[in-house]
Motif scaffolding. Sequence first.
Motif, mmCIF file in Angstrom:
data_model
loop_
_atom_site.group_PDB
_atom_site.id
_atom_site.type_symbol
_atom_site.label_atom_id
_atom_site.label_comp_id
_atom_site.label_asym_id
_atom_site.label_seq_id
_atom_site.Cartn_x
_atom_site.Cartn_y
_atom_site.Cartn_z
ATOM 1 N N LEU A 100 1.021 -1.177 0.205
ATOM 2 C CA LEU A 100 -0.135 -0.107 -0.070
ATOM 3 C C LEU A 100 0.905 1.296 -0.040
ATOM 4 O O LEU A 100 1.889 1.299 0.863
ATOM 5 C CB LEU A 100 -0.751 -0.073 1.122
ATOM 6 C CG LEU A 100 -2.022 1.208 1.304
ATOM 7 C CD1 LEU A 100 -3.095 0.850 0.272
ATOM 8 C CD2 LEU A 100 -2.471 1.426 2.599
ATOM 9 N N VAL A 101 0.836 2.241 -0.801
ATOM 10 C CA VAL A 101 1.396 3.480 -1.103
ATOM 11 C C VAL A 101 0.491 4.327 -1.202
ATOM 12 O O VAL A 101 -0.513 4.593 -1.889
ATOM 13 C CB VAL A 101 2.304 3.345 -2.374
ATOM 14 C CG1 VAL A 101 2.737 4.604 -2.640
ATOM 15 C CG2 VAL A 101 3.143 2.159 -2.442
ATOM 16 N N MET A 102 0.669 5.459 -0.226
ATOM 17 C CA MET A 102 0.091 6.764 -0.379
ATOM 18 C C MET A 102 1.139 7.940 -0.230
ATOM 19 O O MET A 102 1.780 8.224 0.542
ATOM 20 C CB MET A 102 -0.680 6.793 1.197
ATOM 21 C CG MET A 102 -1.822 5.763 1.343
ATOM 22 S SD MET A 102 -2.479 5.709 2.850
ATOM 23 C CE MET A 102 -3.799 7.116 2.629
ATOM 24 N N THR A 103 1.042 8.919 -1.514
ATOM 25 C CA THR A 103 1.932 9.819 -1.762
ATOM 26 C C THR A 103 1.254 11.111 -1.937
ATOM 27 O O THR A 103 2.028 12.065 -2.270
ATOM 28 C CB THR A 103 2.956 9.332 -2.957
ATOM 29 O OG1 THR A 103 1.916 9.293 -4.166
ATOM 30 C CG2 THR A 103 3.722 8.172 -2.609
ATOM 31 N N GLY A 104 0.067 11.179 -1.438
ATOM 32 C CA GLY A 104 -0.668 12.617 -1.628
ATOM 33 C C GLY A 104 -0.142 13.461 -0.341
ATOM 34 O O GLY A 104 0.637 13.084 0.710
ATOM 35 N N ASN A 105 -0.096 14.835 -0.566
ATOM 36 C CA ASN A 105 0.606 15.987 0.125
ATOM 37 C C ASN A 105 -0.100 16.007 1.466
ATOM 38 O O ASN A 105 0.439 16.203 2.397
ATOM 39 C CB ASN A 105 0.740 17.051 -0.565
ATOM 40 C CG ASN A 105 1.691 17.233 -1.814
ATOM 41 O OD1 ASN A 105 2.680 16.698 -1.523
ATOM 42 N ND2 ASN A 105 1.317 18.239 -2.844
ATOM 43 N N VAL A 106 -1.502 15.883 1.554
ATOM 44 C CA VAL A 106 -2.286 16.055 2.544
ATOM 45 C C VAL A 106 -3.359 15.080 2.476
ATOM 46 O O VAL A 106 -4.478 14.949 1.823
ATOM 47 C CB VAL A 106 -3.176 17.364 2.483
ATOM 48 C CG1 VAL A 106 -3.988 17.912 3.675
ATOM 49 C CG2 VAL A 106 -1.943 18.521 2.602
ATOM 50 N N ASN A 107 -3.462 13.939 3.573
ATOM 51 C CA ASN A 107 -4.137 13.148 3.656
ATOM 52 C C ASN A 107 -4.712 12.895 4.833
ATOM 53 O O ASN A 107 -4.274 13.313 6.094
ATOM 54 C CB ASN A 107 -3.520 11.413 3.363
ATOM 55 C CG ASN A 107 -2.845 11.527 2.208
ATOM 56 O OD1 ASN A 107 -3.229 11.318 1.010
ATOM 57 N ND2 ASN A 107 -1.313 11.275 2.247
ATOM 58 N N SER A 108 -6.044 12.818 5.080
ATOM 59 C CA SER A 108 -6.894 12.693 6.151
ATOM 60 C C SER A 108 -7.885 11.742 6.392
ATOM 61 O O SER A 108 -8.721 11.482 5.433
ATOM 62 C CB SER A 108 -7.619 14.221 6.252
ATOM 63 O OG SER A 108 -8.495 14.186 7.536
ATOM 64 N N LEU A 109 -7.528 10.843 7.206
ATOM 65 C CA LEU A 109 -8.595 9.550 7.456
ATOM 66 C C LEU A 109 -9.130 9.691 8.794
ATOM 67 O O LEU A 109 -8.635 9.948 9.888
ATOM 68 C CB LEU A 109 -7.262 8.398 7.789
ATOM 69 C CG LEU A 109 -6.579 8.372 6.543
ATOM 70 C CD1 LEU A 109 -5.457 6.904 6.390
ATOM 71 C CD2 LEU A 109 -7.208 8.212 4.893
#
Length: 270
Positions: free
Chosen positions: A256-265
């Motif tokens: 799993l890869v998350m490369t967004g600048n701003v992530n909100s979970l």
Amino acid sequence: NQNLDGTGDLTIRQSGGLAFGGSFTQANVAIQNTGANDTVAFDGSTSITSGLTVARGTETYNVRFRGATNRIAGATTFNNVGSLQVGDGAADTTTFVGGIIASAPTALSIAGTVAAEGTGVITLDGGPVTVSDSATVGGTSTGAITLADTTINDGKTLTLGAGSSATVTVGSISGVASGAKSNVVFNSTGAVAVNGAIGTDIGSVTVTNSGGATFNGAVTADSVTVTASTDNSTVSFVDNVTTAGALTVGAGAFNLVMTGNVNSLGGATT
């Protein structure tokens, strides 16, 4: 509105709009032309046992299938520059045995199951796609599935893939910003690519199967769930991910890869 059940050939050279309201069976159907902005409609269950040909014609015209069960032999290409409607209810099933290419119609509407067999492709990319009722795009075919930018009506679910190894490529996916939220499911052991954003009134985004999935645009939904992906594949969120609830990731030997600048979970994530 009567049934038209035969074994011959039907050619439509011109009409001011033509609707077959009962069940329809023919070997070959050729739509060569019809009047400007008029519609050739198959509103009952339809069986075309050899092939369907849809020409460009000299006018902009529409084609629709609204029967409960439709089966069209051969590889079908819709060359009409107008609209194409396949299904109007979630229980409808339309099988283009050798595949469907709809790159000419400037507006597309789908509902129910839109399927192909063998290696037939499903290409719905001539214009934006509207999911008028819950729909599954796939079948037993291993041919590629391609959709243009897609809007899902309130409370409906779009499932891309039916568990085969077909690759899936789609533009943006959105709801309509009113009423119940819409959902999207990816179910293919082939590679999945979403080239636009997912957002605007989306309840859930679910990857139940993939041969690797790449979300190139931002993803905004109430929840995101990755249940499974093939061993050593990667599910990649290139842009920002925003969820009101949790990101849920199932067990499996995938990345799993998350490369967004701003992530909100919004929820607890395991």
